[in-house]
Scaffold this motif. Structure first.
Motif, PDB file in Angstrom:
ATOM      1  N   VAL A  24      -1.256 -34.114   9.895  1.00 32.53           N
ATOM      2  CA  VAL A  24      -2.214 -33.336  10.685  1.00 32.53           C
ATOM      3  C   VAL A  24      -1.717 -31.902  10.861  1.00 32.53           C
ATOM      4  CG1 VAL A  24      -3.274 -33.106  12.966  1.00 32.53           C
ATOM      5  CG2 VAL A  24      -3.149 -35.346  11.871  1.00 32.53           C
ATOM      6  N   THR A  25      -0.411 -31.743  11.062  1.00 40.09           N
ATOM      7  CA  THR A  25       0.163 -30.414  11.244  1.00 40.09           C
ATOM      8  C   THR A  25      -0.033 -29.558  10.006  1.00 40.09           C
ATOM      9  OG1 THR A  25       1.839 -31.334  12.734  1.00 40.09           O
ATOM     10  CG2 THR A  25       2.281 -29.165  11.790  1.00 40.09           C
ATOM     11  N   ILE A  26       0.253 -30.115   8.851  1.00 36.03           N
ATOM     12  CA  ILE A  26       0.112 -29.367   7.607  1.00 36.03           C
ATOM     13  C   ILE A  26      -1.353 -29.062   7.326  1.00 36.03           C
ATOM     14  CG2 ILE A  26       0.512 -29.440   5.117  1.00 36.03           C
ATOM     15  CD1 ILE A  26       2.973 -31.187   5.698  1.00 36.03           C
ATOM     16  N   VAL A  27      -2.246 -29.994   7.656  1.00 35.91           N
ATOM     17  CA  VAL A  27      -3.679 -29.746   7.486  1.00 35.91           C
ATOM     18  C   VAL A  27      -4.111 -28.559   8.349  1.00 35.91           C
ATOM     19  CG1 VAL A  27      -5.974 -30.659   7.996  1.00 35.91           C
ATOM     20  CG2 VAL A  27      -4.329 -32.072   6.785  1.00 35.91           C
ATOM     21  N   GLY A  28      -3.689 -28.567   9.623  1.00 30.76           N
ATOM     22  CA  GLY A  28      -4.081 -27.479  10.517  1.00 30.76           C
ATOM     23  C   GLY A  28      -3.541 -26.138  10.083  1.00 30.76           C
ATOM     24  N   ALA A  29      -2.320 -26.135   9.576  1.00 36.08           N
ATOM     25  CA  ALA A  29      -1.713 -24.878   9.132  1.00 36.08           C
ATOM     26  C   ALA A  29      -2.238 -24.426   7.778  1.00 36.08           C
ATOM     27  CB  ALA A  29      -0.200 -25.039   9.060  1.00 36.08           C
ATOM     28  N   ALA A  30      -2.928 -25.310   7.062  1.00 34.79           N
ATOM     29  CA  ALA A  30      -3.400 -24.974   5.717  1.00 34.79           C
ATOM     30  C   ALA A  30      -4.530 -23.959   5.722  1.00 34.79           C
ATOM     31  CB  ALA A  30      -3.876 -26.242   4.995  1.00 34.79           C
ATOM     32  N   ALA A  31      -5.106 -23.694   6.882  1.00 34.58           N
ATOM     33  CA  ALA A  31      -6.196 -22.719   6.934  1.00 34.58           C
ATOM     34  C   ALA A  31      -5.741 -21.363   6.424  1.00 34.58           C
ATOM     35  CB  ALA A  31      -6.702 -22.597   8.374  1.00 34.58           C
ATOM     36  N   PHE A  32      -4.486 -20.981   6.741  1.00 37.71           N
ATOM     37  CA  PHE A  32      -4.013 -19.663   6.316  1.00 37.71           C
ATOM     38  C   PHE A  32      -3.956 -19.560   4.797  1.00 37.71           C
ATOM     39  CE2 PHE A  32      -0.080 -22.096   6.405  1.00 37.71           C
ATOM     40  CZ  PHE A  32       0.543 -21.711   5.232  1.00 37.71           C
ATOM     41  N   ALA A  33      -3.660 -20.667   4.106  1.00 36.60           N
ATOM     42  CA  ALA A  33      -3.547 -20.638   2.646  1.00 36.60           C
ATOM     43  C   ALA A  33      -4.903 -20.574   1.976  1.00 36.60           C
ATOM     44  CB  ALA A  33      -2.780 -21.864   2.161  1.00 36.60           C
ATOM     45  N   SER A  34      -5.959 -20.877   2.710  1.00 36.72           N
ATOM     46  CA  SER A  34      -7.301 -20.894   2.126  1.00 36.72           C
ATOM     47  C   SER A  34      -7.960 -19.525   2.129  1.00 36.72           C
ATOM     48  CB  SER A  34      -8.189 -21.881   2.900  1.00 36.72           C
ATOM     49  OG  SER A  34      -7.636 -23.176   2.908  1.00 36.72           O
ATOM     50  N   LEU A  35      -7.414 -18.580   2.903  1.00 36.91           N
ATOM     51  CA  LEU A  35      -8.120 -17.329   3.148  1.00 36.91           C
ATOM     52  C   LEU A  35      -7.857 -16.195   2.156  1.00 36.91           C
ATOM     53  CD1 LEU A  35     -10.171 -16.145   5.079  1.00 36.91           C
ATOM     54  CD2 LEU A  35      -8.307 -15.431   6.573  1.00 36.91           C
ATOM     55  N   PRO A  36      -6.629 -16.013   1.602  1.00 36.86           N
ATOM     56  CA  PRO A  36      -6.368 -14.803   0.808  1.00 36.86           C
ATOM     57  C   PRO A  36      -7.358 -14.548  -0.317  1.00 36.86           C
ATOM     58  CG  PRO A  36      -4.312 -15.924   1.255  1.00 36.86           C
ATOM     59  CD  PRO A  36      -5.407 -16.817   1.758  1.00 36.86           C
ATOM     60  N   GLY A  37      -7.721 -15.591  -1.073  1.00 36.69           N
ATOM     61  CA  GLY A  37      -8.660 -15.387  -2.168  1.00 36.69           C
ATOM     62  C   GLY A  37     -10.030 -14.944  -1.700  1.00 36.69           C
ATOM     63  N   LEU A  38     -10.386 -15.284  -0.456  1.00 34.53           N
ATOM     64  CA  LEU A  38     -11.676 -14.885   0.088  1.00 34.53           C
ATOM     65  C   LEU A  38     -11.661 -13.471   0.653  1.00 34.53           C
ATOM     66  CD1 LEU A  38     -12.528 -18.195   2.022  1.00 34.53           C
ATOM     67  CD2 LEU A  38     -13.228 -17.551  -0.297  1.00 34.53           C
ATOM     68  N   SER A  78       8.109 -21.460   7.421  1.00 34.50           N
ATOM     69  CA  SER A  78       8.701 -22.520   8.240  1.00 34.50           C
ATOM     70  C   SER A  78       7.849 -23.776   8.260  1.00 34.50           C
ATOM     71  CB  SER A  78       8.892 -22.008   9.681  1.00 34.50           C
ATOM     72  OG  SER A  78       9.738 -20.882   9.697  1.00 34.50           O
ATOM     73  N   MET A  79       6.611 -23.663   7.763  1.00 32.64           N
ATOM     74  CA  MET A  79       5.720 -24.816   7.644  1.00 32.64           C
ATOM     75  C   MET A  79       5.628 -25.270   6.195  1.00 32.64           C
ATOM     76  SD  MET A  79       4.451 -25.964  10.351  1.00 32.64           S
ATOM     77  CE  MET A  79       3.308 -26.932   9.409  1.00 32.64           C
ATOM     78  N   ALA A 115      -3.716 -29.749   0.532  1.00 31.55           N
ATOM     79  CA  ALA A 115      -4.982 -29.790  -0.201  1.00 31.55           C
ATOM     80  C   ALA A 115      -6.105 -30.279   0.700  1.00 31.55           C
ATOM     81  CB  ALA A 115      -4.848 -30.704  -1.411  1.00 31.55           C
ATOM     82  N   SER A 116      -5.802 -31.209   1.591  1.00 33.33           N
ATOM     83  CA  SER A 116      -6.825 -31.679   2.530  1.00 33.33           C
ATOM     84  C   SER A 116      -7.273 -30.547   3.445  1.00 33.33           C
ATOM     85  CB  SER A 116      -6.269 -32.838   3.359  1.00 33.33           C
ATOM     86  OG  SER A 116      -5.900 -33.917   2.538  1.00 33.33           O
ATOM     87  N   GLY A 117      -6.303 -29.740   3.880  1.00 29.74           N
ATOM     88  CA  GLY A 117      -6.662 -28.585   4.701  1.00 29.74           C
ATOM     89  C   GLY A 117      -7.528 -27.605   3.943  1.00 29.74           C
ATOM     90  N   GLN A 118      -7.205 -27.402   2.674  1.00 28.67           N
ATOM     91  CA  GLN A 118      -8.020 -26.537   1.828  1.00 28.67           C
ATOM     92  C   GLN A 118      -9.436 -27.086   1.717  1.00 28.67           C
ATOM     93  OE1 GLN A 118      -6.360 -25.105  -1.988  1.00 28.67           O
ATOM     94  NE2 GLN A 118      -8.128 -26.041  -2.952  1.00 28.67           N
ATOM     95  N   LEU A 119      -9.561 -28.393   1.543  1.00 28.63           N
ATOM     96  CA  LEU A 119     -10.871 -29.044   1.448  1.00 28.63           C
ATOM     97  C   LEU A 119     -11.676 -28.826   2.727  1.00 28.63           C
ATOM     98  CD1 LEU A 119     -12.908 -31.063   0.256  1.00 28.63           C
ATOM     99  CD2 LEU A 119     -11.482 -32.895   1.169  1.00 28.63           C
ATOM    100  N   ILE A 120     -10.988 -28.893   3.876  1.00 25.64           N
ATOM    101  CA  ILE A 120     -11.683 -28.748   5.155  1.00 25.64           C
ATOM    102  C   ILE A 120     -12.071 -27.300   5.411  1.00 25.64           C
ATOM    103  CG2 ILE A 120     -11.379 -28.918   7.658  1.00 25.64           C
ATOM    104  CD1 ILE A 120      -9.543 -31.354   7.078  1.00 25.64           C
ATOM    105  N   PHE A 121     -11.140 -26.364   5.164  1.00 27.33           N
ATOM    106  CA  PHE A 121     -11.331 -25.001   5.621  1.00 27.33           C
ATOM    107  C   PHE A 121     -12.025 -24.080   4.618  1.00 27.33           C
ATOM    108  CE2 PHE A 121      -7.861 -26.328   8.483  1.00 27.33           C
ATOM    109  CZ  PHE A 121      -8.430 -25.966   9.692  1.00 27.33           C
ATOM    110  N   LEU A 122     -11.848 -24.315   3.314  1.00 26.58           N
ATOM    111  CA  LEU A 122     -12.421 -23.378   2.345  1.00 26.58           C
ATOM    112  C   LEU A 122     -13.940 -23.234   2.473  1.00 26.58           C
ATOM    113  CD1 LEU A 122     -10.618 -23.516  -1.116  1.00 26.58           C
ATOM    114  CD2 LEU A 122     -11.427 -21.497   0.096  1.00 26.58           C
ATOM    115  N   PRO A 123     -14.705 -24.320   2.513  1.00 26.61           N
ATOM    116  CA  PRO A 123     -16.161 -24.143   2.656  1.00 26.61           C
ATOM    117  C   PRO A 123     -16.532 -23.425   3.951  1.00 26.61           C
ATOM    118  CG  PRO A 123     -15.635 -26.366   1.928  1.00 26.61           C
ATOM    119  CD  PRO A 123     -14.347 -25.745   2.331  1.00 26.61           C
ATOM    120  N   LEU A 124     -15.844 -23.775   5.050  1.00 26.70           N
ATOM    121  CA  LEU A 124     -16.141 -23.123   6.324  1.00 26.70           C
ATOM    122  C   LEU A 124     -15.804 -21.642   6.278  1.00 26.70           C
ATOM    123  CD1 LEU A 124     -16.780 -23.080   9.364  1.00 26.70           C
ATOM    124  CD2 LEU A 124     -14.424 -23.833   9.780  1.00 26.70           C
ATOM    125  N   LEU A 125     -14.601 -21.306   5.775  1.00 27.02           N
ATOM    126  CA  LEU A 125     -14.181 -19.908   5.748  1.00 27.02           C
ATOM    127  C   LEU A 125     -15.044 -19.083   4.796  1.00 27.02           C
ATOM    128  CD1 LEU A 125     -10.292 -20.339   5.790  1.00 27.02           C
ATOM    129  CD2 LEU A 125     -11.786 -19.721   7.701  1.00 27.02           C
TER     130      LEU A 125
END
Length: 454
Positions: free
Chosen positions: A54-68, A152-153, A182-192
């Motif tokens: 869950v922690t890695i999923v929540g922190a994955a939002a930051f990795a989904s944003l640069p390309g956008l 650190s994450m 990857a799960s975090g990317q799946l959750i956040f990419l469409p939303l972002l």
């Protein structure tokens, strides 16, 4: 004085005396036995792994944003793609270079403190971008602050949890925790991508900040640093006392590095993982959306394809962990890199204004291979470097992110210079072929107690 009976199926060196009235007895001095085999109780290690997921999923939002961000920042501030890519490259490089020190800090101060602080730094750096007006501020907020926090994450966090809490099923757990990103990317990419398309990039940056902050209570309240903290043995292992906090985290991290660089497998692992980072985080995650947009594809459609990569990344990474428990890790790496290289060579022919079946096939194929390299790489680090493997993997991960940073920058410069990304796709395919050959020459070594035996 009473003695606690031994659980069936688990041997202990000796019975542990249990006092009747001493409430100050700590778990590390009076360990409770692990659940016996077949008892129906779920080992605490799986709950720790779930919190880590869950922690890695929540922190994955930051990795989904640069390309956008590349196109919106280019349009609003008239910054070149190379300038924006430089900030992304700083983020990726610090992500990697922080990771080995984070692993040592977790040994010194505990997982909870390090990860909770890292999440707050990510949150602060992301929300600060809302008020930026100059490109150096993008480098500072997104590049430096988010880079340090995300480092650190990094996957050293997953490696630390796996090494401490699991003796059996390590490959599977590594695959599951790696798939969390990857799960975090799946959750956040469409939303972002929807937020960027309809409301601009600032609400997307705030969403990243809130997502990282929301995970902090889970880490602080539910995560535990070591099985001995709750009086348990690692899953599939025997009980051991919690080691004393390791002083001199930075010194230990550098000492492990200086020892590792004298060994051939370190350079092969670092080299292959640098190519892994170059062809995933540096290239596809950062530049796929703008590259597809160059061919007329809407940003939301391109981001949706990246999210689909996340779906199959979960499947591929968990499967890779299962394979790593059963097959030789270096052969798995060679196969993964060879297949990745072939797929990248075909990508320039597949980019088009709309989504079509061959592009969907590429997305599925590439998704299965996205970070399937992580479980066998961690397994090889563990095989080669024993108890120092988490820190060594941190340095190998640093090479992953340095490779990602270099290609993120070069791809942006190539787009400014040539008007397309084609040359970058072809060069990356050739690099993957090189990585496959490097993986095959890593020598096999029995597991050791650490680099002292190397």
């Amino acid at each position: 004085m009473a003695f606690r009976p031994l659980s069936r199926g688990r041997r202990r060196p000796e019975a542990v005396p249990v006092t009747q009235t001493d409430p100050s007895t700590t778990p590390s001095t009076a360990p409770a036995p692990a659940p016996p085999a077949g008892s129906g109780r779920v080992h605490r290690a799986w709950f720790v792994a779930a919190v880590g997921f869950v922690t890695i999923v929540g922190a994955a939002a930051f990795a989904s944003l640069p390309g956008l961000l590349i196109e919106p920042l280019h349009e609003e501030f008239d910054w070149s793609r190379g300038t924006i890519a430089f900030a992304v490259s700083v983020n990726l490089a610090l992500y990697g270079l922080t990771a080995p020190f984070a692993a040592a800090l977790m040994d010194r101060y505990g997982i909870r403190r390090v990860v909770a602080l890292a999440l707050m730094v990510i949150s602060g750096g992301s929300v600060a971008t809302v008020w930026m007006t100059a490109s150096w501020q993008l480098v500072l907020f997104w590049g430096v602050l988010v880079g340090l926090g995300s480092g650190s994450m990094a996957l050293s966090f997953a490696a630390t949890i796996t090494n401490r809490w699991f003796t059996a099923r390590r490959g599977l757990v590594t695959g599951i925790l790696t798939a969390a990103g990857a799960s975090g990317q799946l959750i956040f990419l469409p939303l972002l991508s929807w937020l960027v398309e309809h409301h601009g990039w600032r609400p997307a940056a705030v969403t990243v900040s809130l997502a990282a902050l929301a995970v902090v209570p889970f880490v602080w309240l539910l995560l535990r640093d070591h099985p001995a903290d709750v009086g348990l043995a690692p899953y599939g292992g025997t009980y051991a006392q919690k080691p004393a906090p390791a002083a001199g985290a930075a010194r230990r991290t550098l000492t492990v590095l200086f020892k590792a660089v004298r060994t051939g497998p370190f350079w092969l692992l670092a080299g292959t993982f640098a190519i892994c980072g170059a062809t995933t985080n540096g290239l596809v995650k950062t530049h796929f959306v703008p590259a597809a947009h160059d061919h007329g594809m809407p940003v939301t459609a391109a981001a949706g394809l990246l999210a689909v990569i996340g779906v199959f990344d979960v499947i591929g990474t968990v499967a890779s962990g299962w394979f790593t428990d059963r097959f030789e890790a270096r052969r798995l790496l060679a196969v993964y890199y060879a297949l990745r290289g072939i797929s990248l060579l075909f990508l320039p022919l597949l980019l088009a204004p709309s989504v079509h079946p061959p592009m969907v096939f590429f997305i599925v194929f590439y998704g299965l291979d996205w970070v399937a390299t992580v479980p066998p790489t961690i397994a090889l680090c563990r095989e080669q470097y024993g108890e120092d493997s988490a820190i060594v993997f941190g340095w190998v991960l640093a090479s992953h992110q340095v490779g990602a940073a270099v290609v993120a920058l070069l791809a942006g410069l190539a787009r400014d210079a040539f008007g397309s990304y084609d040359v970058v796709w072809y060069a990356s395919g050739a690099l993957c072929a090189m990585a496959a050959l490097m993986a095959m020459v890593i020598r096999r070594r029995p597991a050791t107690a650490g680099l002292a035996a190397a």
